[in-house]
Every structure is written in structure tokens, then in C-alpha cells.
Scaffold this motif. Structure first.
Motif, PDB file in Angstrom:
ATOM      1  N   ALA A 147       6.074   9.439  -2.407  1.00 19.02           N
ATOM      2  CA  ALA A 147       5.243   8.255  -2.381  1.00 19.02           C
ATOM      3  C   ALA A 147       6.003   7.014  -1.509  1.00 19.02           C
ATOM      4  CB  ALA A 147       4.938   7.784  -3.559  1.00 19.02           C
ATOM      5  N   VAL A 148       5.612   6.566  -0.451  1.00 23.22           N
ATOM      6  CA  VAL A 148       6.379   5.664   0.544  1.00 23.22           C
ATOM      7  C   VAL A 148       5.625   4.246   0.383  1.00 23.22           C
ATOM      8  CG1 VAL A 148       6.870   5.273   2.742  1.00 23.22           C
ATOM      9  CG2 VAL A 148       6.932   7.490   1.832  1.00 23.22           C
ATOM     10  N   ASP A 149       6.235   3.038  -0.078  1.00 25.96           N
ATOM     11  CA  ASP A 149       5.812   2.221  -0.106  1.00 25.96           C
ATOM     12  C   ASP A 149       5.617   1.511   1.645  1.00 25.96           C
ATOM     13  OD1 ASP A 149       5.913  -0.849   0.436  1.00 25.96           O
ATOM     14  OD2 ASP A 149       6.515  -1.177  -1.579  1.00 25.96           O
ATOM     15  N   GLY A 150       4.344   1.300   1.834  1.00 29.19           N
ATOM     16  CA  GLY A 150       3.844   0.976   3.124  1.00 29.19           C
ATOM     17  C   GLY A 150       4.538  -0.057   3.763  1.00 29.19           C
ATOM     18  N   ASP A 151       4.995  -1.185   2.984  1.00 31.41           N
ATOM     19  CA  ASP A 151       5.550  -2.565   3.359  1.00 31.41           C
ATOM     20  C   ASP A 151       6.895  -2.288   3.944  1.00 31.41           C
ATOM     21  OD1 ASP A 151       3.074  -3.917   3.189  1.00 31.41           O
ATOM     22  OD2 ASP A 151       3.596  -4.364   0.962  1.00 31.41           O
ATOM     23  N   MET A 183       0.775  -1.287  -0.004  1.00 32.14           N
ATOM     24  CA  MET A 183      -0.030  -0.138   0.067  1.00 32.14           C
ATOM     25  C   MET A 183       0.815   1.362   0.018  1.00 32.14           C
ATOM     26  SD  MET A 183      -3.023   0.772   0.383  1.00 32.14           S
ATOM     27  CE  MET A 183      -4.332   2.251   0.776  1.00 32.14           C
ATOM     28  N   LEU A 184       0.741   2.010  -0.826  1.00 32.40           N
ATOM     29  CA  LEU A 184       1.583   3.543  -1.223  1.00 32.40           C
ATOM     30  C   LEU A 184       0.825   4.378   0.046  1.00 32.40           C
ATOM     31  CD1 LEU A 184       1.911   4.013  -4.778  1.00 32.40           C
ATOM     32  CD2 LEU A 184       3.465   3.601  -3.092  1.00 32.40           C
ATOM     33  N   GLN A 185       1.744   5.122   0.512  1.00 38.84           N
ATOM     34  CA  GLN A 185       1.359   6.418   1.344  1.00 38.84           C
ATOM     35  C   GLN A 185       2.060   7.452   0.841  1.00 38.84           C
ATOM     36  OE1 GLN A 185       2.879   4.868   5.135  1.00 38.84           O
ATOM     37  NE2 GLN A 185       1.402   3.280   5.507  1.00 38.84           N
ATOM     38  N   PHE A 186       1.434   8.750   0.751  1.00 42.04           N
ATOM     39  CA  PHE A 186       1.951   9.981   0.370  1.00 42.04           C
ATOM     40  C   PHE A 186       2.102  11.001   1.732  1.00 42.04           C
ATOM     41  CE2 PHE A 186      -0.667   7.853  -2.692  1.00 42.04           C
ATOM     42  CZ  PHE A 186       0.200   7.564  -3.987  1.00 42.04           C
ATOM     43  N   ARG A 187       2.972  11.803   1.489  1.00 47.73           N
ATOM     44  CA  ARG A 187       3.171  12.795   2.379  1.00 47.73           C
ATOM     45  C   ARG A 187       4.252  13.847   1.771  1.00 47.73           C
ATOM     46  NH1 ARG A 187       8.249  12.236   4.039  1.00 47.73           N
ATOM     47  NH2 ARG A 187       9.345  10.093   4.253  1.00 47.73           N
ATOM     48  N   MET A 188       4.477  14.981   2.499  1.00 44.51           N
ATOM     49  CA  MET A 188       5.185  16.017   2.167  1.00 44.51           C
ATOM     50  C   MET A 188       6.575  15.498   2.368  1.00 44.51           C
ATOM     51  SD  MET A 188       3.255  19.483   3.099  1.00 44.51           S
ATOM     52  CE  MET A 188       4.641  20.577   2.691  1.00 44.51           C
ATOM     53  N   ALA A 189       7.506  15.975   1.401  1.00 42.21           N
ATOM     54  CA  ALA A 189       8.898  15.418   1.581  1.00 42.21           C
ATOM     55  C   ALA A 189       9.636  16.369   2.809  1.00 42.21           C
ATOM     56  CB  ALA A 189       9.646  15.665   0.390  1.00 42.21           C
ATOM     57  N   GLY A 191       8.768   1.044 -11.430  1.00 44.17           N
ATOM     58  CA  GLY A 191       8.098   1.281 -12.601  1.00 44.17           C
ATOM     59  C   GLY A 191       6.958  -0.084 -12.994  1.00 44.17           C
ATOM     60  N   GLY A 192       5.982   0.334 -13.624  1.00 48.28           N
ATOM     61  CA  GLY A 192       5.006  -0.462 -13.916  1.00 48.28           C
ATOM     62  C   GLY A 192       4.196  -1.104 -12.946  1.00 48.28           C
ATOM     63  N   ARG A 193       4.329  -0.656 -11.513  1.00 48.74           N
ATOM     64  CA  ARG A 193       3.414  -0.997 -10.459  1.00 48.74           C
ATOM     65  C   ARG A 193       2.304   0.023 -10.005  1.00 48.74           C
ATOM     66  NH1 ARG A 193       7.998  -2.214  -6.438  1.00 48.74           N
ATOM     67  NH2 ARG A 193       6.537  -0.788  -5.091  1.00 48.74           N
ATOM     68  N   GLY A 194       2.120   1.157 -10.784  1.00 48.42           N
ATOM     69  CA  GLY A 194       0.984   2.041 -10.566  1.00 48.42           C
ATOM     70  C   GLY A 194       1.385   3.046  -9.628  1.00 48.42           C
ATOM     71  N   VAL A 195       2.750   3.306  -9.357  1.00 44.80           N
ATOM     72  CA  VAL A 195       3.070   4.397  -8.439  1.00 44.80           C
ATOM     73  C   VAL A 195       2.933   5.595  -9.017  1.00 44.80           C
ATOM     74  CG1 VAL A 195       4.906   5.166  -7.247  1.00 44.80           C
ATOM     75  CG2 VAL A 195       4.890   2.887  -7.372  1.00 44.80           C
TER      76      VAL A 195
END
Length: 169
Positions: A60-64, A1-7, A97-101
Motif C-alpha cells: 500500500a503506497v501513500d499517493g501523496d 489516497m492509497l494506491q495498491f500494487r504488487m511488491a 496506524g489508525g488511518r484506515g490503511v
């Protein structure tokens, strides 16, 4: 699951790991391929004292794995009477790439642009040969409103066009 935040400044090493190979390849951004890390940081993450005070940078941070797998900039395309139109730039780690990020990050940034009061988004320089990016933007409602012929010197394809793309928010 992707998580988004300010850098945050501590994200810079991960962002540089994504940006550096893109710059070196010279295929998708109007950057000097030999850009060093200091120049890359000024370009992507200049901070509050930078020239563009409208700039917001997201990751975008990979939650896993808790790994930064993508990043995006959002800012006004122009100042003054043009400040209601947003501009954005996106980078995704090569192995993501190719994973919907990119699509997920684009959706997040479009939502942030709407929330910030922008009425449209414009991309000034989408390299014509970057077919994956062009297809993504078209699928998200962007239109090519013009192409500047030969404006980008692609390292293998030679002179190619830069698309100007736009969509209302």
C-alpha cells in the motif's frame, strides 16, 4: 489516497522497516523476535523460487508521499484439495496506524483473492490479545471458528490464545 500494487524487490527496504519493529515487539506474529533481515525477507518476500508458488505480496503506497505504508501477503492456505481457501498476512507502518490503511489493504486483498478464484479466506493464527486486528477482521465478516488456548507466548500478557478466523468470499 492509497494506491495498491504488487511488491517488487526494490520495496524490500520499506517492507523491512515495517516488519522489523513488529517482529521485535513479538506481540502479533509467531516469529522469532530477533529475526534478522535475511530471515525477514525469506518470510515475507521470498520471490518466485520460494517454497510457496501461490504467494503474492502487495504494498500500500501513500499517493501523496509515494511511501510504502503497508504490505500484505496472499496465498493458498493449504495445497491440493485445500488450495481453494486463501490465507493472508498484513503489516502496517506504525506511524500509519489508525488511518484506515489496514482496512483498505484488507479490502484490496479480499478482492484479489476473489479474482484469483479463492472461495474463502482463513487466518490460522490471529493473536487473541491483538484486539485491533480481531475487531477489524470481525467487522469485515470474519468469524472466530476456534481458539487454540495458550498457543502464543505474548511477551507481557503471557500465554494467550491464537484465533482461527474464517469468511467466505
Amino acid at each position: 489516497m492509497l494506491q495498491f500494487r504488487m511488491a517488487v524487490p526494490e520495496d524490500w527496504p520499506a517492507i523491512w522497516d515495517i516488519l522489523r519493529p513488529v517482529a521485535r515487539a513479538g506481540e502479533t506474529y509467531c516469529w522469532v523476535p530477533s529475526m534478522d533481515e535475511a530471515a525477514g525477507r525469506r518470510e515475507w518476500l521470498p520471490g518466485p523460487s520460494g517454497a510457496d508458488r501461490t504467494l503474492t505480496v502487495f504494498v500500500a503506497v501513500d499517493g501523496d508521499s509515494d511511501r510504502v505504508v503497508g504490505t500484505a501477503q496472499l496465498h493458498a492456505n493449504r495445497g491440493g484439495n485445500g488450495a481453494h481457501v486463501a490465507n493472508a498476512s498484513f503489516l502496517v507502518a506504525a506511524d500509519a496506524g489508525g488511518r484506515g490503511v489496514g482496512r483498505a489493504l484488507a479490502g484490496h486483498v479480499l478482492g484479489e483473492a476473489r479474482a484469483a478464484g479463492y472461495t474463502a479466506m482463513q487466518f490460522n493464527a490471529v493473536v487473541q490479545t491483538n484486539e485491533r486486528a480481531v475487531a477489524l477482521w470481525v467487522s469485515l465478516g470474519f468469524a472466530i471458528v476456534g481458539t487454540v488456548p495458550g498457543a502464543f507466548l505474548h511477551p507481557t500478557a503471557g500465554p494467550t490464545g491464537l484465533h482461527i478466523m474464517h469468511r467466505f468470499l
